[in-house]
Design an enzyme around this catalytic site. Sequence first.
Site, PDB file in Angstrom:
ATOM      1  N   GLY B 202      -5.116  -4.610  -0.658  1.00 51.08           N
ATOM      2  CA  GLY B 202      -6.066  -3.951  -1.712  1.00 51.08           C
ATOM      3  C   GLY B 202      -6.570  -2.283  -0.899  1.00 51.08           C
ATOM      4  O   GLY B 202      -6.846  -1.370  -1.687  1.00 51.08           O
ATOM      5  N   ASP B 203      -6.436  -2.142   0.181  1.00 46.46           N
ATOM      6  CA  ASP B 203      -6.412  -1.194   1.024  1.00 46.46           C
ATOM      7  C   ASP B 203      -5.273  -0.066   0.791  1.00 46.46           C
ATOM      8  O   ASP B 203      -5.380   0.997   0.490  1.00 46.46           O
ATOM      9  CB  ASP B 203      -6.751  -1.054   2.530  1.00 46.46           C
ATOM     10  N   TYR B 204      -3.951  -0.816   1.322  1.00 47.99           N
ATOM     11  CA  TYR B 204      -2.846  -0.028   1.330  1.00 47.99           C
ATOM     12  C   TYR B 204      -2.564   0.515   0.015  1.00 47.99           C
ATOM     13  O   TYR B 204      -1.973   1.818  -0.234  1.00 47.99           O
ATOM     14  CB  TYR B 204      -1.644  -0.793   1.756  1.00 47.99           C
TER      15      TYR B 204
END
Lengths: 437, 435
Positions: B202-204
């Site tokens: 969900g960050d990358y």
Amino acid sequence: MSGFAGWVREATEPSAAAGKPEALEGIRVIEFCPGHFGGMVAASVLAEFGAETVKVEPPGGDPLRLVAPEEIRVAGTGLPFLSEARNRRFVTLDVDDSAGRDVFRRLALSSDVIVTTESPERMEAMGCDYPSLREERPGIVYLSLSTYGAFGPDASRPVRDSDILCQALSGAPYIVGEPEGVPPRPHEAPTRLGNWHGAFVQGLWGAYGVLAALHFRAETGKGQAVDLSGAEALMMFADYNITWMHTGGKARERVGNFDPAVFPYTYIRCRDGYTFIAAYNDEAFDSLMHIIGRPELSRDPRFSTPKNRVVLENERALLEIIEEWSGDRTADEILVAVEAYTSKRGGPGAAVVTGRVNRPLETLGEENWRERGCFVRSADPVYGELLLAAPPWKMSGTPARWKSGCRPPGSDNRDVYLEILGMTEEEYRLLAEAGTF
Amino acid sequence: MTRSRRSTLPSDPGSFRAFAGRAFDPAAIPGKPEALAGIRVLEVATRIFGPATADYLGLFGAEVIKVEMPPRGDLMRYVAPEGFFWKEVSPAFLPLNRNKLHVGLDLHPVEGKELFLRLAERSDVVVENLRAGTMDAWGVGYLQLRERNPRIVYAANSGFGQWGRYSAGRASYDATAQAVSGFSAVTGFPDQPPMKAGFWVGDYTAALMSATAILAALAARRKSGEGQMIDLSQAEAMIRTLDWTWPYAGLTGKDRARNGNVDPSYPPSGIYRCRDGFVSVSARDEDEMIPLAHAVGATDPEEASIATPERVGAFCASRRVDEVVRISEGAGFSAAPVRGGRDHYHDPHLRARGTVCSVDDPLYGRVDEYGPAPKLSESPGRVKWSAKPVGWHNERVFGGLLGMTAGEMEALAGKKVIGKWADLPGARPPIGSAP
């Protein structure tokens, strides 16, 4: 809404995007990616930022239109294709025919960017590989998407690129899911990301590579080829796989919803399903222990340091303790409790983070996303009304935007072939009659 | 409808492959120009979402100045797998922070804000991932920055966006986005709880979307001369990736099911257990389905429906991974092994492509990393150096870029406006190497 939030809202309001300029205006993209979702994503991203995008399908339609989970089709087209067929024009072309190949080459030479998922050999046979196009159009940016990439020992492996192949090779499923028991149960296996995340990220890295190449072209006038392996695209997201191997000789292994580097950082059972809870630095962990009414546990030797908290048996013990608290509370009650406590604490102690594990319909039920324009309802005479994800970027100057949805194969043949290629009516009629498109 | 076929056309074998081998040769990369040379990025971010965004720009030649709060810096420095630090740095911090210049600068005091504004005057891009509105409250948000530099492109990365009912004060990590978007609900097995991806997807994913929007905004600036603000929520980024989830919900009023390891769009394509590991099997259409059905025991080769997940499962269970891959290549369906980090580290293909690469870092020596995925023939991305301790490049940036004297820097350090690493694993240089 405070001054700044109010300003951003007014400046980025998605419903006001239509009148604003577009970032990639004047860039023409040809998408030649039959049967391939990742290629569609790459083209969609560029089109959402304003590139003029033409999708070339075989006469009769792209094979991806036939892909239909649960056999749901709208006017013959399945939902995966419909979900990504935005902001572009649809032309058909028989590239197995020499007249069709000629038209394709003219189209390619009129464009700034080619996105293709066809093999280099096939593009070469069509006279539309990168080295031959750049002879006539040195500024062209040529993105080619595949499983293994265009060079390297495995480049010639005979696979037809797909999401599942890219996911498998990427290292992602290897660290998603439950470890194997003895004997292993069916779900104790490397686990596929449920959406086509491999193909999506392949398309996204493809669009990023194209934009970097266009930036370079604007500075130097030079075009270039961009080679992208879908496996490697998702691989770049596989955390610290390589650095840990290199420095510690260790590989990431599956630990279910636990985590080898941060804890708590997991889904916990609550009264209405599951919710996420994280509080992994010492100050945040102390906050969480106060929130659940167990402040003494911050000093428990099993949990008192980040290193001790990520020992797997301690993670299991801690999960049990947290779920004793969360089990009879709803996800919303947990959010309220977390915010009530952390709003009084600044800095690292405020880093207690939560959020309900939503089913898709629950996400759709939350007013926040509607308010922020995250979804669009497209309406089309052929495909009816469809619920789609909007471009996620809100931008004050040149907002990305949803402009148009799917159209039937060849809908834009006349416009594209007459306007872009400058065909005469006569030429167009003859090619159409010959079945070239 | 027409179906695409495997190698239907005659070809001059290998001339593109030969071109590609030359054009993308990793050994030639150091002599080539960088795509984003001349672009300067200020990063005010912690953990992953913001740092990865800046990392992706830095890989392609942007000069990234990572602004950290001294002396502890980015809290990601202390995220260490099994608590393991190598030469006083966490292996989890390294891959997010390549090619950066690290400065320690406190944005709370007035002198710190002014230094930041001076840096912003000389920069093209700001990337931040603080809670919504924090930078504005500190007097160094987009509205203040554009007064000093109207060309600035400002990417505000957050969990829920800069406005709207969820934006105020609500924190977010990768798995918040996995959870609230519906991503986790469609990942995993139908009879099991929703599965959190074991990596920070969900960050990358959102970081790459942020970096992509930054490049689009730089393209727009070329024409308009003006920068702009980008508001990206990581939950909304994940919502965008969920392909047919939304039209399915819209048409049926139902939730798409978790479908385990079989792709519901291309059954029986999926991940299967072999004697010695796991393999992915893929059949996109009848051209692949018929050979697959035949390979797994169909007596009538036209009867594609016999390639059920059960049949494919039984076929794989009694074979080794490499056998299944070899059989697929002969038969005409597709298969590839399920690989992990150890496999990647030793993979000659990934090494030959520079996707697993070695950097010779002046402080740490050899560090192996994942290199950039998109391979550009003329202006390729590259890893030039590894992450550094907090404040490692203070003199280079405050002295070299802003022209401050040693005395001025010393005075600001005395007031703790600028600073260097805390004496902690994660923040400090390798033992015995400190200048």
